[in-house]
Design a protein around this motif. Structure first.
Motif, PDB file in Angstrom:
ATOM      1  N   PHE A  99     -27.391 -78.570   3.355  1.00  0.00           N
ATOM      2  CA  PHE A  99     -26.501 -79.247   4.294  1.00  0.00           C
ATOM      3  C   PHE A  99     -25.038 -78.952   3.963  1.00  0.00           C
ATOM      4  N   SER A 129     -22.367 -83.951   8.378  1.00  0.00           N
ATOM      5  CA  SER A 129     -23.830 -83.912   8.246  1.00  0.00           C
ATOM      6  C   SER A 129     -24.389 -85.255   7.777  1.00  0.00           C
ATOM      7  N   ILE A 176     -32.519 -82.310  -0.564  1.00  0.00           N
ATOM      8  CA  ILE A 176     -31.347 -81.701   0.060  1.00  0.00           C
ATOM      9  C   ILE A 176     -30.428 -81.126  -1.008  1.00  0.00           C
ATOM     10  N   PHE A 195     -26.545 -79.991  -1.042  1.00  0.00           N
ATOM     11  CA  PHE A 195     -25.329 -79.998  -0.241  1.00  0.00           C
ATOM     12  C   PHE A 195     -24.471 -78.785  -0.593  1.00  0.00           C
ATOM     13  N   SER A 201     -29.069 -80.599  15.110  1.00  0.00           N
ATOM     14  CA  SER A 201     -29.808 -80.880  13.877  1.00  0.00           C
ATOM     15  C   SER A 201     -30.708 -82.097  14.043  1.00  0.00           C
ATOM     16  N   ILE A 220     -28.072 -76.162   7.444  1.00  0.00           N
ATOM     17  CA  ILE A 220     -27.100 -76.794   8.332  1.00  0.00           C
ATOM     18  C   ILE A 220     -25.755 -76.165   7.988  1.00  0.00           C
ATOM     19  N   GLU A 221     -25.303 -75.264   8.836  1.00  0.00           N
ATOM     20  CA  GLU A 221     -24.086 -74.506   8.536  1.00  0.00           C
ATOM     21  C   GLU A 221     -23.518 -73.935   9.836  1.00  0.00           C
TER      22      GLU A 221
END
Length: 258
Positions: free
Chosen positions: A54, A63, A76, A78, A39, A6-7
């Motif tokens: 994330f 996020s 996850i 981060f 997402s 997620i970027e």
């Protein structure tokens, strides 16, 4: 190891991908997601990755908004330029918190921590009953989703329906959206690629890049392109190059095999 990123910064995403490949060439980056909306949609329609990275602040929000919607069961890591979110991050399935710019040594330690905590034979998951319930709900939602079957287009002062199954490619040209059919007819479409992406069956159509969505049955073949990208050739012929970025190559290959 299947990974989701997620970027919303392309250069940061590319750097993270390169570092991951250096650490372990067998890592598969399934997809890079840039927005909260995209997402949530992806996680609701696909199997969970082995691990996800994330970024906290992304294009259309935080996020954390994604995590509140999907109730993640996967670990996850981060990644962020800010350290004030660390405590909040660890309320979720977080195993590490990396500050940007991400260093290879820090990333290697995070991957090693993941490998020590999660094995192929057993993944530690809290609230297993809730997980099963969530997976069932996602499965039922996926089954009940109704995809758009046709589109109304303007043709010689008329509105005519074009079946989705007859469309080879949707593309942007001169800031306008068009579609080209299997029989090589071109029509202007009154919507956006973002809306189309939600309306089309993701098993049949793939968002190749920011300018194009292509139908699986329209693809004749793909050839390697510069910097580990792919270039598509369609059965119908298409004047513009359709390029799959190296960040999407793995997801594209998996989609073609479905």
């Amino acid at each position: 190891m299947n990974v989701v990123l997620i970027e919303d910064e392309t250069s940061v995403a590319q750097n993270l991908c390169d570092l991951l490949f250096e650490i372990n060439p067998e890592i598969n980056v399934l997809i890079v997601l840039e927005t909260v909306k995209d997402s949530i949609n992806w996680f609701e329609q696909n199997e969970s990755p082995d691990i996800a990275f994330f970024d906290i602040k992304i294009a259309d929000g935080s996020s954390f908004e994604i995590l509140e919607k999907i109730s993640p069961t996967f670990p996850i890591i981060f990644t962020t330029a800010f350290d004030e979110y660390a405590l909040k991050a660890f309320k979720y399935n977080s195993i590490d918190y990396l500050l940007k710019p991400i260093q290879k040594v820090s990333l290697e330690k995070a991957i090693l921590k993941y490998q020590n905590l999660y094995t192929c034979d057993k993944i530690i998951i809290e609230n297993n009953s809730n997980l099963i319930k969530t997976l069932k709900e996602i499965k039922e939602t996926s089954k009940s989703h109704v995809y758009k079957k046709s589109f109304l287009v303007h043709y010689r002062n008329q509105l005519i329906p074009i079946k989705a199954e007859d469309i080879a490619v949707f593309y942007i040209e001169n800031q306008l959206l068009y579609c080209k059919t299997i029989d090589n007819k071109m029509f202007k479409i009154s919507t956006t690629l973002e809306k189309l992406e939600q309306q089309l069956n993701s098993k049949l159509f793939f968002r190749a890049n920011r300018q194009c969505i292509v139908a699986k049955k329209a693809i004749k073949y793909a050839t390697p392109f510069e910097q580990r990208k792919l270039k598509l050739t369609l059965n119908q012929g298409f004047s513009a190059d359709i390029i799959i970025s190296k960040l999407k190559v793995t997801a594209f290959k998996l989609w073609m095999e479905e």
